[in-house]
Design an enzyme around this catalytic site. Structure first.
Site, PDB file in Angstrom:
ATOM      1  N   ALA A  68       0.793  -1.232   0.000  1.00  0.00           N
ATOM      2  CA  ALA A  68       0.000   0.000   0.000  1.00  0.00           C
ATOM      3  C   ALA A  68       0.821   1.276   0.000  1.00  0.00           C
ATOM      4  O   ALA A  68       0.317   2.334  -0.410  1.00  0.00           O
ATOM      5  CB  ALA A  68      -0.941   0.012   1.205  1.00  0.00           C
ATOM      6  N   THR A  89       6.693   0.363   2.833  1.00  0.00           N
ATOM      7  CA  THR A  89       6.604   0.774   4.231  1.00  0.00           C
ATOM      8  C   THR A  89       5.252   0.470   4.871  1.00  0.00           C
ATOM      9  O   THR A  89       5.086   0.658   6.078  1.00  0.00           O
ATOM     10  CB  THR A  89       6.916   2.269   4.370  1.00  0.00           C
ATOM     11  N   SER A  90       4.285   0.005   4.091  1.00  0.00           N
ATOM     12  CA  SER A  90       3.012  -0.401   4.682  1.00  0.00           C
ATOM     13  C   SER A  90       2.289  -1.328   3.714  1.00  0.00           C
ATOM     14  O   SER A  90       2.381  -1.171   2.497  1.00  0.00           O
ATOM     15  CB  SER A  90       2.127   0.799   5.008  1.00  0.00           C
ATOM     16  N   ALA A  91       1.579  -2.299   4.278  1.00  0.00           N
ATOM     17  CA  ALA A  91       0.834  -3.261   3.469  1.00  0.00           C
ATOM     18  C   ALA A  91      -0.341  -3.788   4.271  1.00  0.00           C
ATOM     19  O   ALA A  91      -0.330  -3.777   5.503  1.00  0.00           O
ATOM     20  CB  ALA A  91       1.739  -4.419   3.041  1.00  0.00           C
TER      21      ALA A  91
END
Length: 385
Positions: A68, A89-91
């Site tokens: 994401a 850095t985000s999922a």
């Protein structure tokens, strides 16, 4: 998930059907580099673009992890197209793992719930549908992701308190919580968060070693105000807490089987994958190993020592490098057998801040210490004073 027996709670099932993932994940990255580690090549799919929409829908509803955010970017400034380098850095986590965690939390309407490492907010959204308005607090360290998740959850009509902050600190302002879950794995149990669990409450988090190969699940309960913590091997686990790096086999993967090694006949075949209590112990007692799960035979790599062992079904071993990987594994295997083949372990929190995982009492017990956070002992001393 129903066919596999992973989804049996009707409230959770209804919540999964109601959460519109396209609102929480309007864009998603996909790998275009065949899995090679460096430099990473990604393509950002935008669900609002007709050219991307079909693949984007397959990605966000396919059940796998959804990438994401890259390099901590502001999500509203993301631009579709290909990029190279950087890091994710985000999922959003694998859906089956999210469902299993929420199922094991024994959610029911009215309970208060703290989620740490909320990411795009999918798990918090599902929990909110089950628990009710105002019952979920979600902490996310990345301010851009926290702001986007808050906006998107509100668009879904969900009353979730999204807070930008460090998940290792929990959220003292709204504590205590009857349920707590981490959406990242930890190398030790964060004491600050333990203190925010209500009496009779339940907390779940994945435990990691320095290898991604053998995750574990910590379950913490407070019956009658007492702390009871257990550790079990887990098939899947979350990514580690920010700043914690796993060892990687990427630089060795192509060399396994291609470079000559030392052959020796084996005494026993490799242990079964289902012996999760053993693999959990190996992750901590034989540090620095990572498994190549794509290999036909059991392949264990020690990247830091440039060593590995490949074990056939008959127990024959091909070893490369200076570290005696297979001998170390067999030594712990023998200890695990003497301990009674434990599948579950106790997690004990000592008064001085140290944390120990133990299979039980006696000289044959398997015991190891988890790495303590910096200043943990001083912090506990300060609390007593």
């Amino acid at each position: 998930m129903e066919e596999q027996g992973d989804l049996t709670d009707p409230l959770l099932r209804e919540a999964l059907l109601r959460v519109r993932r396209e609102v929480l994940l309007p864009r998603a990255y996909v790998r275009r580099d065949a899995g090679h580690p460096e430099p990473m090549e990604l393509q950002l799919l935008d669900g609002a673009d007709p050219e991307d929409r079909e693949e984007w829908l397959e990605v966000i509803y396919g059940g796998a992890s959804v990438l994401a955010q890259r390099n901590g970017e502001a999500l509203e400034e993301q631009a579709r197209g290909r990029v190279r380098g950087g890091r994710i850095t985000s999922a959003a986590s694998v859906v089956s793992m999210t469902v299993r965690m929420l199922h094991d939390l024994e959610l029911r309407p009215g309970l208060s719930y703290l989620e740490l490492g909320a990411g795009p907010g999918y798990s918090a959204a599902v929990a909110s549908y089950v628990l009710g308005a105002g019952r979920v607090t979600a902490v996310e360290r990345d301010a851009h992701m926290a702001a986007a998740a808050a906006r998107r959850l509100a668009t879904l009509g969900l009353e979730v308190d999204v807070v930008a902050g460090d998940g290792l600190d929990g959220h003292r302002e709204r504590a205590p919580f009857e349920r707590i879950a981490f959406a990242f794995s930890v190398p030790y149990l964060p004491q600050r968060v333990v203190g925010q669990l209500a009496g009779g409450g339940l907390m779940l988090t994945h435990l990691t070693a320095d290898s991604p190969s053998w995750p574990a699940l910590i379950s913490v309960r407070k019956p009658g105000g007492r702390l009871e913590a257990t550790v079990r091997g887990s098939l899947l686990g979350h990514v580690p807490v920010h700043g914690y790096e796993w060892v990687s086999l990427h630089r060795h993967k192509h060399r396994i089987g291609a470079e000559p090694g030392r052959h020796r006949a084996g005494a026993v075949p490799p242990p079964p994958d289902a012996a999760r209590g053993l693999w959990l112990a190996l992750a901590h007692l034989v540090p620095g190993l990572v498994r190549d799960f794509s290999a036909e035979r059991l392949a264990l790599v020690a990247p830091r020592e440039d060593s590995w062992a490949v074990v056939g079904p008959d127990g024959d071993v091909e070893e490369t490098g200076s570290r005696p990987v297979w001998d170390e594994v067999c030594a712990v295997w023998e200890r695990w057998e003497r301990a009674g083949r434990p599948e579950a372990y106790r997690l004990e929190l000592a008064a001085d801040g140290r944390q120990y995982v133990s299979s039980g009492q006696g000289a044959a017990a398997l015991v190891w210490e988890l790495p303590a956070p910096a200043g943990a002992v001083d912090e506990r001393e300060g609390e007593r004073r």
